[in-house]
Motif scaffolding. Structure first.
Motif, PDB file in Angstrom:
ATOM      1  N   GLY A 225       0.830  -1.223   0.000  1.00 17.70           N
ATOM      2  CA  GLY A 225       0.000   0.000   0.000  1.00 17.70           C
ATOM      3  C   GLY A 225       0.854   1.258   0.000  1.00 17.70           C
ATOM      4  O   GLY A 225       0.325   2.370  -0.062  1.00 17.70           O
ATOM      5  N   GLY A 249       4.145  -5.360  -8.738  1.00 14.80           N
ATOM      6  CA  GLY A 249       2.845  -4.990  -8.159  1.00 14.80           C
ATOM      7  C   GLY A 249       2.615  -3.491  -8.052  1.00 14.80           C
ATOM      8  O   GLY A 249       1.656  -3.067  -7.407  1.00 14.80           O
ATOM      9  N   LYS A 251       1.346   0.085  -9.228  1.00 13.75           N
ATOM     10  CA  LYS A 251       0.362   0.626 -10.174  1.00 13.75           C
ATOM     11  C   LYS A 251       0.547   2.149 -10.231  1.00 13.75           C
ATOM     12  O   LYS A 251       0.652   2.807  -9.177  1.00 13.75           O
ATOM     13  N   CYS A 267       1.760   3.043  -6.598  1.00 10.55           N
ATOM     14  CA  CYS A 267       1.337   2.485  -5.319  1.00 10.55           C
ATOM     15  C   CYS A 267       1.553   0.983  -5.363  1.00 10.55           C
ATOM     16  O   CYS A 267       1.253   0.337  -6.370  1.00 10.55           O
ATOM     17  N   LYS A 268       2.071   0.416  -4.274  1.00 12.24           N
ATOM     18  CA  LYS A 268       2.333  -1.028  -4.275  1.00 12.24           C
ATOM     19  C   LYS A 268       1.073  -1.803  -3.876  1.00 12.24           C
ATOM     20  O   LYS A 268       0.545  -1.637  -2.785  1.00 12.24           O
ATOM     21  N   MET A 269       0.617  -2.625  -4.810  1.00 17.90           N
ATOM     22  CA  MET A 269      -0.587  -3.442  -4.586  1.00 17.90           C
ATOM     23  C   MET A 269      -0.154  -4.896  -4.443  1.00 17.90           C
ATOM     24  O   MET A 269       0.920  -5.275  -4.925  1.00 17.90           O
ATOM     25  N   ILE A 276      -1.038  -7.590 -12.349  1.00 15.15           N
ATOM     26  CA  ILE A 276      -2.097  -6.603 -12.120  1.00 15.15           C
ATOM     27  C   ILE A 276      -2.411  -5.883 -13.419  1.00 15.15           C
ATOM     28  O   ILE A 276      -1.621  -5.913 -14.348  1.00 15.15           O
TER      29      ILE A 276
END
Ligand SMILES: C[S@@+](CC[C@H](N)C(=O)[O-])C[C@H]1O[C@@H](n2cnc3c(N)ncnc32)[C@H](O)[C@@H]1O
Length: 276
Positions: A225, A249, A251, A267-269, A276
């Protein structure tokens, strides 16, 4: 009329997507404002004597650029100034003192400005501003320490600034202390892989190949996050860099450009098995 002419000159210099010579500025402004070049030359001289613009020299050519020997509004909330200049801070503003030196990061370069604007925007977002857990920030390639100082001033409780250049490390330590932030910011030359902390926000103004090479390592050091701000690369490689970070990950949540330079906020998802 003269005020309007000076505004046109200033905007022409600041908004150009490359450095402009005084001649080029004169020509462009005379055409845009419908006045003779002599009048433009006089107005330019006036802006230089007021300290708003300055002449710079590179490889035997002189250019006209925004002067950073005075307080400069770098983003909505951030003002950068030399320590000896007085500035009346406005409500909500964050003022950063940067001493002149050899390290990169006096705020004049578009890559620094883009990163400062991205930091201001992300940390002004309620999602981060209202966060209960203390935030930890990392500035990779800190130079003068300008972005590490901005992180701390914009509310990140603990900040690490790292650089491989000993001169940058010493100037950053000096600037951190000038801004009274020695308790909050650690400046170090410890290699990124040896840092034992996870960060909620990372900013890196580095050359494109370095940013690409560091994608896996920055992902490793990032909380889920968390947000990474990448600057220091040209618009032409923006998509390629976003792809390299998507593999881990990340985005893209924001993208900005200035004078041919680009800046990505990602942002790290959590990665799903399809990516993703
Ligand atoms: C473009 S300057 C950025 C300075 C400042 N952060 C700014 O935004 O104005 C890049 C800095 O990164 C440092 N640097 C280059 N490669 C690095 C690496 N792999 N790890 C840490 N620092 C690095 C350089 O010494 C230089 O001070």
């Amino acid at each position: 009329m003269i005020q309007e002419l000076k505004r046109i000159i200033y905007n022409t210099v600041v908004e150009a997507n490359r450095k402009m010579t005084p001649r080029e500025v004169e020509k462009a402004v005379a055409r845009a404002a419908g006045v003779d070049r002599k009048t433009v030359t006089l107005a330019i001289k006036n802006l230089v004597s007021l300290g708003e613009l300055t002449y710079t020299y590179l490889y035997g050519t002189s250019f006209l650029e925004r002067s950073f020997d005075r307080p400069v509004q770098a983003s909505k909330r951030i003002v950068i100034k030399p320590p000896d200049k007085v500035y009346q801070t406005q409500p909500g503003e964050v003022v950063i003192d940067i001493a002149g030196g050899a390290a990169f990061g006096d705020g004049a370069h578009p890559t620094t400005c883009l990163a400062l604007r991205a930091l201001d925007s992300v940390l002004g977002d309620n999602r981060y501003a209202d966060q209960k857990a203390p935030m930890k920030g990392l500035d990779v390639g800190t130079g003068t320490g300008i972005l590490a100082i901005a992180l701390a001033r914009l509310g990140v409780q603990k900040v690490v600034g790292l650089d491989i250049d000993p001169c940058a490390v010493s100037e950053a330590i000096h600037n951190v202390s000038l801004n009274g932030l020695a308790e909050q910011i650690t400046i170090t030359n410890t290699p990124l892989e040896e840092l034992a902390t996870y960060f909620s926000i990372i900013v890196a103004n580095l050359a494109y190949p370095t940013l690409k090479r560091l994608s896996s390592l920055l992902s490793e050091k990032m909380e889920m996050g968390g947000v990474v701000i990448l600057s220091g690369f040209k618009v032409s490689v923006c998509e390629d860099l976003a792809k390299a970070y998507a593999e881990y990950g990340f985005k893209v949540i924001q993208q900005e450009m200035e004078r041919g330079w680009a800046c990505l906020t990602l942002c790290k998802m959590a990665l799903t098995h399809e990516g993703i």
